[in-house]
Scaffold this active site. Structure first.
Site, PDB file in Angstrom:
ATOM      1  N   SER A 152       4.740   7.765   1.773  1.00 19.92           N
ATOM      2  CA  SER A 152       5.034   6.394   1.221  1.00 19.92           C
ATOM      3  C   SER A 152       6.415   6.787   0.426  1.00 19.92           C
ATOM      4  O   SER A 152       7.160   6.895   0.993  1.00 19.92           O
ATOM      5  CB  SER A 152       4.030   6.184   0.122  1.00 19.92           C
ATOM      6  OG  SER A 152       4.211   4.788  -0.211  1.00 19.92           O
ATOM      7  N   ASP A 228      -2.929  -0.761   6.602  1.00 25.19           N
ATOM      8  CA  ASP A 228      -2.233  -0.263   5.372  1.00 25.19           C
ATOM      9  C   ASP A 228      -1.924  -1.579   4.827  1.00 25.19           C
ATOM     10  O   ASP A 228      -1.076  -2.275   5.158  1.00 25.19           O
ATOM     11  CB  ASP A 228      -1.022   0.392   5.557  1.00 25.19           C
ATOM     12  CG  ASP A 228      -0.356   1.116   4.216  1.00 25.19           C
ATOM     13  OD1 ASP A 228      -0.563   0.529   3.323  1.00 25.19           O
ATOM     14  OD2 ASP A 228       0.030   2.297   4.467  1.00 25.19           O
ATOM     15  N   HIS A 261      -3.653   3.155   3.536  1.00 27.60           N
ATOM     16  CA  HIS A 261      -2.430   4.111   2.778  1.00 27.60           C
ATOM     17  C   HIS A 261      -3.066   5.278   2.186  1.00 27.60           C
ATOM     18  O   HIS A 261      -2.080   5.767   1.392  1.00 27.60           O
ATOM     19  CB  HIS A 261      -1.763   2.958   1.841  1.00 27.60           C
ATOM     20  CG  HIS A 261      -0.692   3.318   1.475  1.00 27.60           C
ATOM     21  ND1 HIS A 261       0.553   3.241   2.377  1.00 27.60           N
ATOM     22  CD2 HIS A 261       0.131   3.678  -0.007  1.00 27.60           C
ATOM     23  CE1 HIS A 261       1.565   3.780   1.655  1.00 27.60           C
ATOM     24  NE2 HIS A 261       1.428   3.843   0.179  1.00 27.60           N
TER      25      HIS A 261
HETATM   26  N1  LIG Z   1      -1.695   0.097  -7.458  1.00 29.37           N
HETATM   27  C1  LIG Z   1      -1.963   1.650  -6.966  1.00 29.37           C
HETATM   28  C2  LIG Z   1      -0.753   2.061  -6.208  1.00 29.37           C
HETATM   29  C3  LIG Z   1      -0.528   3.843  -6.193  1.00 29.37           C
HETATM   30  C4  LIG Z   1      -0.748   4.339  -4.967  1.00 29.37           C
HETATM   31  O1  LIG Z   1      -1.295   3.604  -3.910  1.00 29.37           O
HETATM   32  N2  LIG Z   1      -0.469   5.379  -4.796  1.00 29.37           N
HETATM   33  C5  LIG Z   1       0.008   6.116  -3.455  1.00 29.37           C
HETATM   34  C6  LIG Z   1       1.288   6.204  -3.196  1.00 29.37           C
HETATM   35  S1  LIG Z   1       2.033   4.658  -2.692  1.00 29.37           S
HETATM   36  C7  LIG Z   1       3.619   4.905  -2.247  1.00 29.37           C
HETATM   37  O2  LIG Z   1       4.403   5.797  -2.599  1.00 29.37           O
HETATM   38  C8  LIG Z   1      -1.008   7.376  -3.663  1.00 29.37           C
HETATM   39  O3  LIG Z   1      -0.599   8.286  -3.050  1.00 29.37           O
HETATM   40  N3  LIG Z   1      -1.991   7.404  -4.749  1.00 29.37           N
HETATM   41  C9  LIG Z   1      -2.515   8.578  -4.841  1.00 29.37           C
HETATM   42  C10 LIG Z   1      -3.713   9.130  -4.218  1.00 29.37           C
HETATM   43  O4  LIG Z   1      -4.047  10.288  -4.457  1.00 29.37           O
HETATM   44  O5  LIG Z   1      -4.341   8.308  -3.509  1.00 29.37           O
HETATM   45  C11 LIG Z   1      -2.369   2.465  -8.314  1.00 29.37           C
HETATM   46  O6  LIG Z   1      -1.717   2.409  -9.183  1.00 29.37           O
HETATM   47  O7  LIG Z   1      -3.294   3.303  -8.032  1.00 29.37           O
END
Ligand SMILES: N[C@@H](CCC(=O)N[C@@H](CSC=O)C(=O)NCC(=O)O)C(=O)O
Length: 282
Positions: A152, A228, A261
């Site tokens: 991401s 996603d 995602h």
């Molecule tokens: N609204 C969500 C968004 C945060 C999220 O989805 N983060 C992803 C990366 S998104 C793009 O860079 C991520 O990797 N999260 C960490 C995980 O361990 O899944 C929120 O605030 O949670």
């Protein structure tokens, strides 16, 4: 010049070791954490190549190390993994004024900020390209051979850093990267604040723009889930595909049916990515 690092934790895993460290960063002007996986084959007589992983919004060094399931194959292939944090941290490091997740702490976008108050600490591009590899190579049994990957926001970081530094990395890969940040809400919010209003300057951190203007001599593998939730508005893999077609065929983009995602997606294909990188890290 050697930089001091301090170990925070270590655990044996699949024969190798996962270790977390803290260190003062000159570039970011704060203390930073990062994590490494060192395979059992690594020694001063057998320095191993390094796979750098850049995480996404809201992450630290811990998300990939704890959720991706990468260590079994990294041990098998004799590859070290380095996972940095996603932004500067600590007292005095400014954050999004509204505490939003997509800017400020946990959202450094792997660029060198030019605007106040961000520019003092938010120099993640120089940290990833220069300071961290120097530190890693000084303290661990690793070679200078390296490649870069991420998810991401970290996929955006891996693509832009790899494309701009082909002499430093052997291969690039990404999961669900923000491919065209100059043309999506996450990127526009971050770039307008970190880099200012001149959108010409934003192009230096946009993988589509960079591919079109510079091309890329490195092989690139991208995996993207078609379920996603960020796909259409933020990620835009087709823009990357279009840009790559104009210059060379080094991009493999795989649309993966049903995947979202999350780190469940990353966990499902990380072995493919490690084996892809291993081909070029030999
Ligand atoms: N609204 C969500 C968004 C945060 C999220 O989805 N983060 C992803 C990366 S998104 C793009 O860079 C991520 O990797 N999260 C960490 C995980 O361990 O899944 C929120 O605030 O949670």
């Amino acid at each position: 010049m050697s930089i001091d690092i301090e170990m925070v934790s270590q655990a044996k895993v699949f024969g190798g070791f996962h270790k977390q460290y803290t260190h003062p960063s000159k570039v970011l002007q704060c203390d930073m954490k990062f994590a490494v996986f060192i395979p059992s084959s690594a020694s001063t007589d057998n320095p191993v190549p390094v796979f750098y992983w850049l995480s996404g919004l809201t992450c630290t060094d811990e998300n990939f190390m704890q959720k991706a399931g990468a260590f079994r194959v990294a041990e098998e292939l004799g590859i070290a993994i380095v996972a940095p944090d996603t932004s500067p941290r600590g007292e005095g490091v400014p954050d999004d004024p509204d505490g939003a997740y997509d800017f400020g702490l946990g959202a450094g976008f792997y660029l060198n900020a030019t605007q106040e108050p961000w520019s003092k600490h938010y120099q993640m591009y120089d940290y990833i390209v220069q300071e961290l590899p120097e530190l890693v190579e000084a303290h661990f049994p690793v070679s200078t051979v390296k490649s870069i990957s991420g998810h991401s926001m970290g996929g955006h970081g891996a693509l832009t850093i790899g494309i701009k530094n082909p002499e430093q990395y052997r291969a690039i890969s990404a999961f669900s990267p923000i491919t065209n940040p100059t043309n999506c809400p996450w990127g526009q919010k971050a770039f307008s604040r970190y880099l200012g209003s001149d959108q010409e300057l934003w192009k230096d951190y946009d993988s589509c723009e960079l591919l079109t203007t510079r091309g890329c001599t490195l092989p690139i593998l991208v995996d993207q889930g078609d379920s996603d939730g960020f796909l259409e508005e933020q990620l835009k893999p087709q823009a990357l595909e279009q840009a790559a077609k104009q210059v060379d065929p080094s991009l493999t983009l795989r649309m993966q049916p049903g995947y979202d995602h999350s780190y469940f997606f990353i966990q499902s294909f990380i072995d493919d990515h490690l084996r892809f990188h291993a081909e070029y890290l030999k």
